[in-house]
Design an enzyme around this catalytic site. Structure first.
Site, mmCIF file in Angstrom:
data_model
loop_
_atom_site.group_PDB
_atom_site.id
_atom_site.type_symbol
_atom_site.label_atom_id
_atom_site.label_comp_id
_atom_site.label_asym_id
_atom_site.label_seq_id
_atom_site.Cartn_x
_atom_site.Cartn_y
_atom_site.Cartn_z
ATOM 1 N N ASP A 296 12.870 -31.171 -71.465
ATOM 2 C CA ASP A 296 13.063 -29.782 -71.064
ATOM 3 C C ASP A 296 14.235 -29.206 -71.859
ATOM 4 O O ASP A 296 14.673 -29.779 -72.865
ATOM 5 C CB ASP A 296 13.236 -29.666 -69.544
ATOM 6 C CG ASP A 296 14.571 -30.159 -69.021
ATOM 7 O OD1 ASP A 296 15.433 -30.610 -69.812
ATOM 8 O OD2 ASP A 296 14.770 -30.093 -67.788
ATOM 9 N N CYS B 147 15.541 -34.908 -69.298
ATOM 10 C CA CYS B 147 15.932 -33.691 -68.591
ATOM 11 C C CYS B 147 17.399 -33.847 -68.205
ATOM 12 O O CYS B 147 18.030 -34.841 -68.568
ATOM 13 C CB CYS B 147 15.031 -33.381 -67.398
ATOM 14 S SG CYS B 147 15.235 -34.395 -65.919
ATOM 15 N N THR C 113 19.170 -34.580 -65.382
ATOM 16 C CA THR C 113 19.548 -35.799 -64.658
ATOM 17 C C THR C 113 18.624 -36.968 -64.971
ATOM 18 O O THR C 113 18.919 -38.102 -64.598
ATOM 19 C CB THR C 113 19.498 -35.595 -63.133
ATOM 20 O OG1 THR C 113 18.140 -35.349 -62.747
ATOM 21 C CG2 THR C 113 20.405 -34.464 -62.685
ATOM 22 N N HIS D 253 12.733 -56.632 -66.327
ATOM 23 C CA HIS D 253 12.442 -56.937 -64.923
ATOM 24 C C HIS D 253 11.417 -56.013 -64.279
ATOM 25 O O HIS D 253 10.770 -56.407 -63.312
ATOM 26 C CB HIS D 253 13.728 -56.887 -64.102
ATOM 27 C CG HIS D 253 14.674 -57.993 -64.445
ATOM 28 N ND1 HIS D 253 15.838 -58.190 -63.741
ATOM 29 C CD2 HIS D 253 14.631 -58.955 -65.389
ATOM 30 C CE1 HIS D 253 16.486 -59.237 -64.249
ATOM 31 N NE2 HIS D 253 15.768 -59.708 -65.252
ATOM 32 N N HIS E 137 9.019 -61.646 -61.845
ATOM 33 C CA HIS E 137 9.074 -60.186 -61.845
ATOM 34 C C HIS E 137 7.674 -59.560 -61.802
ATOM 35 O O HIS E 137 7.506 -58.456 -61.302
ATOM 36 C CB HIS E 137 9.837 -59.680 -63.070
ATOM 37 C CG HIS E 137 11.220 -60.216 -63.156
ATOM 38 N ND1 HIS E 137 12.218 -59.855 -62.266
ATOM 39 C CD2 HIS E 137 11.775 -61.107 -64.000
ATOM 40 C CE1 HIS E 137 13.327 -60.499 -62.578
ATOM 41 N NE2 HIS E 137 13.096 -61.270 -63.622
#
Length: 143
Positions: A8, A65, A67, A98, A133
């Protein structure tokens, strides 16, 4: 390797540096991101990346973006997508080893461009460990 990228308005500079690095390493890049800092909606750029990964058109995705969370939430709505928000190369390594993450989500407001490029390099170079995992990763999808 085929890699799709989307961003963005918080990430044009990040995307540019990442795309340059990926191409220098010989990877094919599909760009769904904006080149503008004018406000846009992150799902519009995260969904095409996730669709490419989900459909096998891309080996990995990178989304960016402010965050890293909103665009990762959008990407994670797609089948077989595991988008992980990372802010260090160590987290990028672990989410691959993992969690078998296949989309790296970069928080542009909390990392530098060089950090983001370094995370991408680690992310695409790290293999999933499988083993103990794998059972956990298989429990992630609800549908």
């Amino acid at each position: 390797m085929k890699i799709s990228i989307g961003n963005d308005h918080a990430g044009p500079d990040y995307k540019k540096a990442i795309v340059e690095k990926l191409k220098a390493l010989g990877h094919e890049v599909t760009n769904y991101g904006t080149d503008s800092t004018d406000s846009v909606d992150y799902p519009d750029f995260g969904h095409p990346v996730a669709q490419d990964v989900s459909e096998g058109k891309a080996d990995f995705g990178i989304v960016i973006c402010g965050t890293g969370n909103g665009i990762a939430m959008s990407a994670n709505q797609h089948k077989n997508v595991r988008a992980a928000v990372c802010w260090t190369k160590e987290i990028a390594d672990l989410c691959r080893r993992h969690n078998d993450a296949n989309i790296l989500s970069v928080p542009a407001r909390y990392t530098s461009v060089p950090q983001a490029v370094e995370m991408v390099e680690h992310f695409i170079a790290t293999d999933f460990e499988g083993g103990r995992h794998a059972n956990r990763v298989n429990k992630i999808a609800c549908v």
